[in-house]
Design an enzyme around this catalytic site. Structure first.
Site, mmCIF file in Angstrom:
data_model
loop_
_atom_site.group_PDB
_atom_site.id
_atom_site.type_symbol
_atom_site.label_atom_id
_atom_site.label_comp_id
_atom_site.label_asym_id
_atom_site.label_seq_id
_atom_site.Cartn_x
_atom_site.Cartn_y
_atom_site.Cartn_z
ATOM 1 N N LYS A 1 19.435 39.330 -6.282
ATOM 2 C CA LYS A 1 19.357 40.518 -7.554
ATOM 3 C C LYS A 1 19.232 41.291 -8.006
ATOM 4 C CE LYS A 1 16.005 36.630 -8.456
ATOM 5 N NZ LYS A 1 15.922 35.359 -9.411
ATOM 6 N N ASP B 1 21.438 37.761 -10.494
ATOM 7 C CA ASP B 1 20.932 37.142 -11.282
ATOM 8 C C ASP B 1 19.724 38.338 -12.050
ATOM 9 O OD1 ASP B 1 18.499 36.297 -12.554
ATOM 10 O OD2 ASP B 1 18.526 34.632 -11.064
ATOM 11 N N GLU C 1 23.407 35.313 -13.829
ATOM 12 C CA GLU C 1 22.482 34.435 -14.165
ATOM 13 C C GLU C 1 21.908 35.708 -14.457
ATOM 14 O OE1 GLU C 1 18.717 32.426 -12.510
ATOM 15 O OE2 GLU C 1 20.478 32.325 -11.366
ATOM 16 N N GLU D 1 16.708 28.396 -16.736
ATOM 17 C CA GLU D 1 15.102 28.903 -15.716
ATOM 18 C C GLU D 1 14.217 28.433 -16.424
ATOM 19 O OE1 GLU D 1 13.560 32.287 -13.059
ATOM 20 O OE2 GLU D 1 15.320 32.128 -12.695
ATOM 21 N N ASP E 1 14.927 24.121 -14.902
ATOM 22 C CA ASP E 1 13.161 24.017 -14.114
ATOM 23 C C ASP E 1 12.746 22.801 -14.368
ATOM 24 O OD1 ASP E 1 11.878 26.284 -12.702
ATOM 25 O OD2 ASP E 1 11.044 24.858 -14.396
ATOM 26 N N HIS F 1 17.393 26.087 -10.560
ATOM 27 C CA HIS F 1 16.250 26.713 -10.275
ATOM 28 C C HIS F 1 14.719 26.080 -9.446
ATOM 29 C CE1 HIS F 1 12.404 29.154 -10.721
ATOM 30 N NE2 HIS F 1 13.581 30.197 -10.886
#
Length: 470
Positions: free
Chosen positions: A219, A273, A299, A328, A351, A378
């Protein structure tokens, strides 16, 4: 006589993951992984289980929307429902008053995801097959009839979808045997949550390498210097052969499964992400500044329904060898249609329950296959890993015919609450769900419901008691 649907029950289930930092990122800083869970009952022993994922507050609102949609099924003959799941999906999404509060987006749409998934779970259970096996054993015509096509025929017609499925039909058994033997490729996010210390990131990364993974996601977006530091920590481990499991040789970074992914010397891949935290110009400049850690893709660099923004970011980052992934939070098949038509993404991230169930997922899998974009679902949330392995197997065996460049997200959280949890083999791949009773693998233990249902489960009652005393 076929069973008829007699009723339904919802459960607002919330797990206190915010206490450990699980699921934290630049946008979502206090996630309590939650399931808006539904059971659909019949006048027989046959029951369908479904859920959609949220991160805490608002889960009760989704449960209320699920109830409004599930009402429309009471009294229906299940075999009539199963005979044409695409028609069933159209019926559930067509209530004009409920549709008004979407349409086909937001709370009502993710609620439909829970209901549609519960029907597919029931369908699979009625045939004594896992969900993926139910679908890959269908004829191409049956799969087309099970798919939601409204609003996407400018990108993919029913006739095109049928031809694609027929082309892959004769070799399904070969691919099924192969994925049963090898497992489905996975990547790990559990080491890269934003709320973890550097020491925890390093430890979890080492453990993931030892477990056989070679794709890792981190992240980013809260602090550039911190992101670079954490990225270098992860790279220092995944690129060092000393951390590989005994007997495992480095993969070829230029092999067909890794070329173009910025794989390091051991064949390991890093993804980043941002969870929608940037405006478009900010995303471009920020990701350029992270180029030295060589991510395969960024992402969710910006707002999830900004099609042209994603296209601009992809174009700007292409000279740096960094791709763009999203999906997602793409709220329906039309968003995916436009992302694909605009050449806005390198990786399609469905998702399983933000899209409104299996029937809508099938439409996106088919479009992605037509456009030649790999699907890497995801799965960062409770129950999502259990769901999406079925979808990736359907994609590989019946639709795209490839898993060479695909990787399916794995997070190692909360699997113990499911009767049929997913599992990972020693090579960092998902095992194929095999139990004839598991359906869509989403049934939750009654003990877990009793403990974590909000607000009256035993866990939440104890929390309130402690708070009151304090």
């Amino acid at each position: 006589m076929a069973p008829k649907i007699t009723g339904y029950k919802t459960h607002d289930i919330r797990f206190p993951t915010s206490l450990s930092g699980d699921g934290t990122d630049a946008m979502n800083t206090d996630c309590d992984y939650s399931s808006a869970y539904v059971k659909i009952y019949t006048d027989s022993e046959l029951t369908g289980y479904g859920m959609t994922f949220t991160i805490g507050r608002g889960n009760d609102i989704v449960c209320r929307a699920i109830e409004e949609l599930a009402k429309r099924l009471v009294g229906k003959d299940v075999e009539e429902i199963f005979a044409n799941m695409g028609k069933t999906w159209d019926y559930l999404s067509a209530d004009s008053q409920l549709r008004w509060i979407g349409p086909e987006k937001g709370v009502i749409h993710i609620a439909l995801g829970a209901v549609d998934n519960a029907l597919w779970d029931m369908f699979a259970r009625s045939r004594n097959k896992p969900l993926w096996k139910l679908v890959v054993d269908m004829t191409p015509e049956e799969i087309v009839n099970a798919t939601a096509f409204r609003y996407i025929t400018d990108a993919l017609t029913r006739e095109e979808a049928l031809a694609m499925l027929k082309e892959k039909e004769a070799t399904r058994a070969e691919r099924e045997a192969r994925v049963r033997e090898l497992g489905y490729p996975a990547y790990v996010t559990s080491a890269g949550w934003l709320g973890y210390s550097d020491e925890k990131v390093a430890r979890l990364t080492r453990e993931a390498v030892e477990a056989g993974f070679n794709h890792f996601k981190m992240k980013v977006g809260a602090d550039r210097d911190s992101d670079l530091r954490r990225g270098k920590i992860i790279r220092s481990i995944i690129d060092d052969p000393q951390y590989l499991p005994p007997g495992l040789k480095p993969r070829d970074p230029n092999g067909p499964d890794l070329v173009g992914k910025n794989a390091g010397p051991t064949g390991s891949v890093l993804m980043i992400d941002a969870n929608q935290v940037w405006d478009v110009p900010q995303a471009i400049e920020y990701v350029k500044s992270l180029a030295e850690i060589k991510p395969w893709f960024i992402e969710e660099p910006t707002a999830p329904d900004d099609i042209l923004g994603h296209a601009a970011i992809r174009k700007a980052l292409k000279p740096y060898g960094i791709g763009v992934a999203t999906g997602e939070h793409a709220h329906n098949r039309m968003v995916f249609k436009q992302l694909l038509q605009a050449d806005a993404i390198d990786v399609c991230q469905i998702d399983s329950c933000r899209l409104a169930g299996v029937s809508e997922v099938l439409s996106v899998l088919l479009m992605a296959a037509k456009f030649g974009v790999p699907v890497c679902p995801h799965a960062g949330g409770v129950g999502l890993c259990e769901y999406v392995i079925h979808l990736s197997l359907i994609d590989y065996i019946a639709i795209s015919g490839t898993m060479e460049r695909n990787v399916l997200e794995f997070v190692d959280h909360l699997h113990e609450h499911f009767l049929y949890p997913c599992s990972i083999n020693k090579n960092g791949r998902y095992n194929v769900p095999n139990n004839s009773k598991e359906g869509y693998s989403i049934e939750i233990h009654e003990a877990s419901i009793a403990e974590y249902e909000y607000p009256n489960g035993t866990y939440w009652k104890n929390v309130r008691g402690v708070t009151a005393v304090a």
